[in-house]
Design a protein around this motif. Structure first.
Motif, PDB file in Angstrom:
ATOM      1  N   SER A 292       0.810  -1.228   0.000  1.00 30.77           N
ATOM      2  CA  SER A 292       0.000   0.000   0.000  1.00 30.77           C
ATOM      3  C   SER A 292       0.842   1.276   0.000  1.00 30.77           C
ATOM      4  O   SER A 292       0.324   2.366  -0.303  1.00 30.77           O
ATOM      5  N   PHE A 293       2.115   1.176   0.345  1.00 31.69           N
ATOM      6  CA  PHE A 293       2.976   2.364   0.360  1.00 31.69           C
ATOM      7  C   PHE A 293       4.417   1.953   0.132  1.00 31.69           C
ATOM      8  O   PHE A 293       4.911   0.988   0.722  1.00 31.69           O
ATOM      9  N   VAL A 294       5.097   2.716  -0.699  1.00 32.33           N
ATOM     10  CA  VAL A 294       6.534   2.572  -0.924  1.00 32.33           C
ATOM     11  C   VAL A 294       7.100   3.997  -0.986  1.00 32.33           C
ATOM     12  O   VAL A 294       6.739   4.785  -1.879  1.00 32.33           O
ATOM     13  N   GLY A 295       7.949   4.337  -0.027  1.00 28.30           N
ATOM     14  CA  GLY A 295       8.487   5.703  -0.004  1.00 28.30           C
ATOM     15  C   GLY A 295       9.133   6.010   1.325  1.00 28.30           C
ATOM     16  O   GLY A 295       9.477   5.103   2.099  1.00 28.30           O
ATOM     17  N   GLU A 296       9.276   7.300   1.623  1.00 25.72           N
ATOM     18  CA  GLU A 296       9.938   7.737   2.849  1.00 25.72           C
ATOM     19  C   GLU A 296       8.936   8.383   3.794  1.00 25.72           C
ATOM     20  O   GLU A 296       7.996   9.066   3.378  1.00 25.72           O
ATOM     21  N   ARG A 297       9.137   8.118   5.079  1.00 26.01           N
ATOM     22  CA  ARG A 297       8.351   8.753   6.133  1.00 26.01           C
ATOM     23  C   ARG A 297       9.318   9.327   7.164  1.00 26.01           C
ATOM     24  O   ARG A 297      10.397   8.773   7.408  1.00 26.01           O
ATOM     25  N   SER A 298       8.843  10.418   7.783  1.00 25.55           N
ATOM     26  CA  SER A 298       9.693  11.124   8.739  1.00 25.55           C
ATOM     27  C   SER A 298      10.094  10.201   9.884  1.00 25.55           C
ATOM     28  O   SER A 298       9.257   9.545  10.502  1.00 25.55           O
ATOM     29  N   GLY A 299      11.359  10.127  10.156  1.00 22.40           N
ATOM     30  CA  GLY A 299      11.905   9.322  11.240  1.00 22.40           C
ATOM     31  C   GLY A 299      12.113   7.859  10.846  1.00 22.40           C
ATOM     32  O   GLY A 299      12.925   7.152  11.443  1.00 22.40           O
ATOM     33  N   TYR A 300      11.387   7.396   9.837  1.00 21.09           N
ATOM     34  CA  TYR A 300      11.494   5.990   9.420  1.00 21.09           C
ATOM     35  C   TYR A 300      12.474   5.782   8.263  1.00 21.09           C
ATOM     36  O   TYR A 300      12.921   4.672   8.026  1.00 21.09           O
ATOM     37  N   ALA A 324       9.617  -4.332  -3.812  1.00 17.90           N
ATOM     38  CA  ALA A 324       8.210  -4.342  -4.215  1.00 17.90           C
ATOM     39  C   ALA A 324       7.766  -2.962  -4.658  1.00 17.90           C
ATOM     40  O   ALA A 324       8.396  -1.928  -4.346  1.00 17.90           O
ATOM     41  N   GLN A 325       6.658  -2.947  -5.389  1.00 14.01           N
ATOM     42  CA  GLN A 325       6.070  -1.691  -5.863  1.00 14.01           C
ATOM     43  C   GLN A 325       4.680  -1.529  -5.279  1.00 14.01           C
ATOM     44  O   GLN A 325       4.005  -2.521  -4.945  1.00 14.01           O
ATOM     45  N   LYS A 326       4.220  -0.293  -5.175  1.00  6.73           N
ATOM     46  CA  LYS A 326       2.897  -0.028  -4.646  1.00  6.73           C
ATOM     47  C   LYS A 326       1.843  -0.701  -5.528  1.00  6.73           C
ATOM     48  O   LYS A 326       1.906  -0.641  -6.754  1.00  6.73           O
ATOM     49  N   GLY A 327       0.865  -1.342  -4.861  1.00  5.01           N
ATOM     50  CA  GLY A 327      -0.197  -2.059  -5.566  1.00  5.01           C
ATOM     51  C   GLY A 327       0.133  -3.502  -5.893  1.00  5.01           C
ATOM     52  O   GLY A 327      -0.724  -4.259  -6.368  1.00  5.01           O
ATOM     53  N   GLN A 328       1.355  -3.912  -5.612  1.00  7.00           N
ATOM     54  CA  GLN A 328       1.771  -5.284  -5.913  1.00  7.00           C
ATOM     55  C   GLN A 328       1.198  -6.240  -4.883  1.00  7.00           C
ATOM     56  O   GLN A 328       1.216  -5.975  -3.684  1.00  7.00           O
ATOM     57  N   LYS A 329       0.674  -7.375  -5.350  1.00  8.04           N
ATOM     58  CA  LYS A 329       0.224  -8.440  -4.451  1.00  8.04           C
ATOM     59  C   LYS A 329       1.430  -9.282  -4.059  1.00  8.04           C
ATOM     60  O   LYS A 329       2.218  -9.702  -4.921  1.00  8.04           O
ATOM     61  N   VAL A 330       1.556  -9.505  -2.782  1.00 10.11           N
ATOM     62  CA  VAL A 330       2.691 -10.274  -2.275  1.00 10.11           C
ATOM     63  C   VAL A 330       2.178 -11.429  -1.425  1.00 10.11           C
ATOM     64  O   VAL A 330       1.077 -11.390  -0.880  1.00 10.11           O
ATOM     65  N   LEU A 331       2.996 -12.442  -1.337  1.00  9.89           N
ATOM     66  CA  LEU A 331       2.692 -13.608  -0.513  1.00  9.89           C
ATOM     67  C   LEU A 331       3.590 -13.609   0.712  1.00  9.89           C
ATOM     68  O   LEU A 331       4.566 -12.853   0.782  1.00  9.89           O
ATOM     69  N   THR A 332       3.256 -14.465   1.658  1.00  7.45           N
ATOM     70  CA  THR A 332       4.105 -14.625   2.833  1.00  7.45           C
ATOM     71  C   THR A 332       5.514 -15.014   2.404  1.00  7.45           C
ATOM     72  O   THR A 332       5.702 -15.969   1.646  1.00  7.45           O
ATOM     73  N   GLY A 333       6.508 -14.241   2.846  1.00  9.02           N
ATOM     74  CA  GLY A 333       7.892 -14.543   2.508  1.00  9.02           C
ATOM     75  C   GLY A 333       8.369 -13.905   1.229  1.00  9.02           C
ATOM     76  O   GLY A 333       9.529 -14.106   0.835  1.00  9.02           O
ATOM     77  N   THR A 334       7.524 -13.130   0.556  1.00 11.37           N
ATOM     78  CA  THR A 334       7.962 -12.451  -0.664  1.00 11.37           C
ATOM     79  C   THR A 334       8.956 -11.340  -0.312  1.00 11.37           C
ATOM     80  O   THR A 334       8.656 -10.487   0.536  1.00 11.37           O
ATOM     81  N   PRO A 335      10.128 -11.302  -0.921  1.00  8.15           N
ATOM     82  CA  PRO A 335      11.070 -10.197  -0.661  1.00  8.15           C
ATOM     83  C   PRO A 335      10.473  -8.869  -1.142  1.00  8.15           C
ATOM     84  O   PRO A 335       9.985  -8.761  -2.267  1.00  8.15           O
ATOM     85  N   ILE A 336      10.481  -7.877  -0.259  1.00  8.34           N
ATOM     86  CA  ILE A 336       9.870  -6.594  -0.608  1.00  8.34           C
ATOM     87  C   ILE A 336      10.855  -5.431  -0.477  1.00  8.34           C
ATOM     88  O   ILE A 336      10.599  -4.329  -1.002  1.00  8.34           O
ATOM     89  N   ALA A 337      11.964  -5.644   0.245  1.00  5.04           N
ATOM     90  CA  ALA A 337      12.913  -4.537   0.444  1.00  5.04           C
ATOM     91  C   ALA A 337      14.258  -5.076   0.928  1.00  5.04           C
ATOM     92  O   ALA A 337      14.439  -6.296   1.049  1.00  5.04           O
ATOM     93  N   LYS A 338      15.187  -4.120   1.226  1.00  9.34           N
ATOM     94  CA  LYS A 338      16.520  -4.467   1.727  1.00  9.34           C
ATOM     95  C   LYS A 338      16.771  -3.724   3.041  1.00  9.34           C
ATOM     96  O   LYS A 338      16.364  -2.570   3.221  1.00  9.34           O
ATOM     97  N   VAL A 339      17.409  -4.435   3.964  1.00 11.10           N
ATOM     98  CA  VAL A 339      17.757  -3.837   5.250  1.00 11.10           C
ATOM     99  C   VAL A 339      18.722  -2.662   5.022  1.00 11.10           C
ATOM    100  O   VAL A 339      19.612  -2.710   4.171  1.00 11.10           O
TER     101      VAL A 339
END
Length: 378
Positions: A292-300, A324-339
Motif C-alpha cells: 500500500s505504500f513505498v516511499g519515505e516517512r519522517s523518522g522511518y 516491491a512496488q505499490k499495488g503489488q500483491k505479495v505472498l508470505t515470505g515475498t522479498p519486498i525490500a533491503k535492510v
C-alpha cells in the motif's frame, strides 16, 4: 475190425452203445432230490416263504416302507448338506459384500490420506495397505473358516474406519488450534460454513428395494469437511502477519514499548521491533497482502507498508532499497525490500511494526503465535 467183418459177413450192421438203464434212473433220482432240497431252502427263507405263502402284499409294503425311510434319510442328508452349502454360500456372499465395502472404504481412505498429505497431516493417519483382496482363511482340514475370515475382514474395516477418524480428529484439532491462537490476536477467521443439514419428510415404511445412504460415505464426507475447514484455516493463516519478516543471522536489538531513546537518552515509546542485520539483507512480507505504500516517512527513512486484511497493516522501515512496488500483491515470505539504516537509525537493522486501524500493536505476540502454529504444523 474182425468182429465188424464177421457181423457184416453174417448180414448184421454194427450199432452204438446206449445209456445203461440203471445209470439213467440213478441220475433222475439225484435231480429230484436236488430240486427238493432247493425248494426246502426257498421255503425256509422268511420273505420268500411269505411270498410263496400268499403274503406278497405285506412283503412289498415292508420294502416300500424301508425305501421310504431311506428316501427320508437321504433327503435329510441332502437338506443338511444343502443347508450347510447354503450357509457357506450365504457367508461367502456376505463376505463378498463386506469385501466390496472394504474396497470402497479403502479407496475413500486413500483419497482422504492423499488430501491430508497435501495439507501436511498424513503422518497422523495410518493408511491401510493397498492390497485389499479377500484372503480366505482355512481350517486344518482345508475347509473355509468363515468365522475367522469374517473377523479378518471386519478388523480391516475397523482399521480403515480408524484411519478416517484419525484424519478427521487431526484436522479438527489443528483447525481449533489455529482459530484459538489467532483469536487471541483479535483475528477472526472467515471459515466456510458447514452445509445445511435440515432433513424431513413423511414417515413411510422402508422400501426393501430402495438404496440406502451408506454411512461410510457420510463418514468420508465428514472427514473431507474437516479437511476443508483445516485448509481454510491454514490458508487464512497466511493472511495474518505472524511470520518472521527477516531470515538469516540477526538478533532482536530492541523491543516494543517504552525505552531509552538512543539519540536523546530520554524515555520514549518504540512502536515496533528492531532486528539487527547486515545492510542489504532481504526483508520479507510477514503475510499475504497488497503493498500500500513505498516511499519515505519522517523518522522511518525508506518504508514499505503492506495491507493484509482484517484491518491489519505491517510497516518495514530504515530500508536501504525497495524491491516491491505499490499495488503489488505479495505472498508470505515475498522479498519486498533491503535492510538499511535510513531515518533515525544508529546502524543497519529492520524496524518492523504491526498496525490495526492506525494503532500500533506489539509485533512479538504475532511472531510467537506464528512460531507455535508452525511448530504444530510441522
Amino acid at each position: 475190425m474182425r468182429q465188424s467183418a464177421k457181423l457184416e459177413s453174417q448180414g448184421q450192421k454194427p450199432g452204438r452203445r446206449g445209456v445203461h438203464p440203471a445209470l439213467f434212473y440213478g441220475m433222475f433220482a439225484l435231480l429230484l432230490g436236488g430240486n427238493a432240497i432247493s425248494a426246502t431252502g426257498l421255503l425256509m427263507a422268511p420273505d420268500i416263504a411269505r411270498l410263496l405263502g400268499g403274503q406278497n402284499e405285506l412283503v412289498l409294503s415292508a420294502y416300500e416302507d424301508r425305501l421310504a425311510q431311506m428316501r427320508v434319510e437321504i433327503d435329510r442328508l441332502h437338506s443338511r448338506n444343502y443347508a450347510q452349502a447354503g450357509d457357506i454360500n450365504l457367508q461367502l456372499q456376505e463376505l463378498s459384500q463386506q469385501q466390496e465395502v472394504l474396497l470402497e472404504q479403502h479407496q475413500l481412505v486413500r483419497a482422504l490420506v492423499t488430501k491430508a498429505d497435501q495439507l501436511g497431516i498424513a503422518a497422523v493417519a495410518t493408511p491401510v495397505s493397498g492390497d485389499m483382496e479377500l484372503s480366505m482363511v482355512t481350517t486344518h482340514s482345508g475347509n473355509p473358516d468363515m468365522a475367522a475370515t469374517s473377523a479378518s475382514v471386519t478388523q480391516m474395516m475397523t482399521e480403515t474406519q480408524q484411519a478416517m477418524t484419525g484424519i478427521a480428529v487431526a484436522a479438527s484439532e489443528r483447525t481449533e488450534n489455529i482459530v484459538s491462537e489467532l483469536s487471541k490476536l483479535g483475528i477472526a477467521l472467515n471459515l466456510p460454513v458447514a452445509p445445511l443439514d435440515g432433513v424431513g419428510g413423511p414417515l413411510l415404511a422402508a422400501n426393501e428395494g430402495a438404496a440406502a445412504t451408506s454411512p461410510m460415505i457420510e463418514d468420508a464426507n465428514a472427514v473431507m469437511q474437516a479437511l476443508m475447514l483445516y485448509k481454510a484455516a491454514r490458508d487464512s493463516l497466511e493472511l495474518a502477519p505472524v511470520h518472521m519478516p527477516i531470515t538469516g543471522n540477526f538478533r532482536q536489538s530492541s523491543g516494543y514499548g517504552n525505552r531509552k531513546d538512543p539519540f536523546t537518552g530520554n524515555r520514549a515509546f518504540h512502536s515496533g521491533l528492531d532486528f539487527a542485520a547486515p545492510s542489504g539483507t532481504s526483508v520479507l512480507s510477514a503475510a499475504d497482502g497488497v503493498v500500500s505504500f513505498v516511499g519515505e516517512r519522517s523518522g522511518y527513512g525508506k518504508v514499505v507498508e503492506v495491507e493484509h486484511g482484517n484491518g491489519l497493516m505491517t510497516r518495514y522501515a530504515h530500508l536501504s532499497g525497495y524491491i516491491a512496488q505499490k499495488g503489488q500483491k505479495v505472498l508470505t515470505g515475498t522479498p519486498i525490500a533491503k535492510v538499511g539504516s535510513t531515518g533515525r537509525s544508529t546502524g543497519p537493522h529492520l524496524h518492523f511494526e504491526v498496525h490495526r486501524a492506525d494503532t500500533s500493536l506489539d509485533p512479538k505476540p504475532f511472531l510467537e503465535t506464528g512460531k507455535r502454529i508452525i511448530a504444530m504444523l510441522g
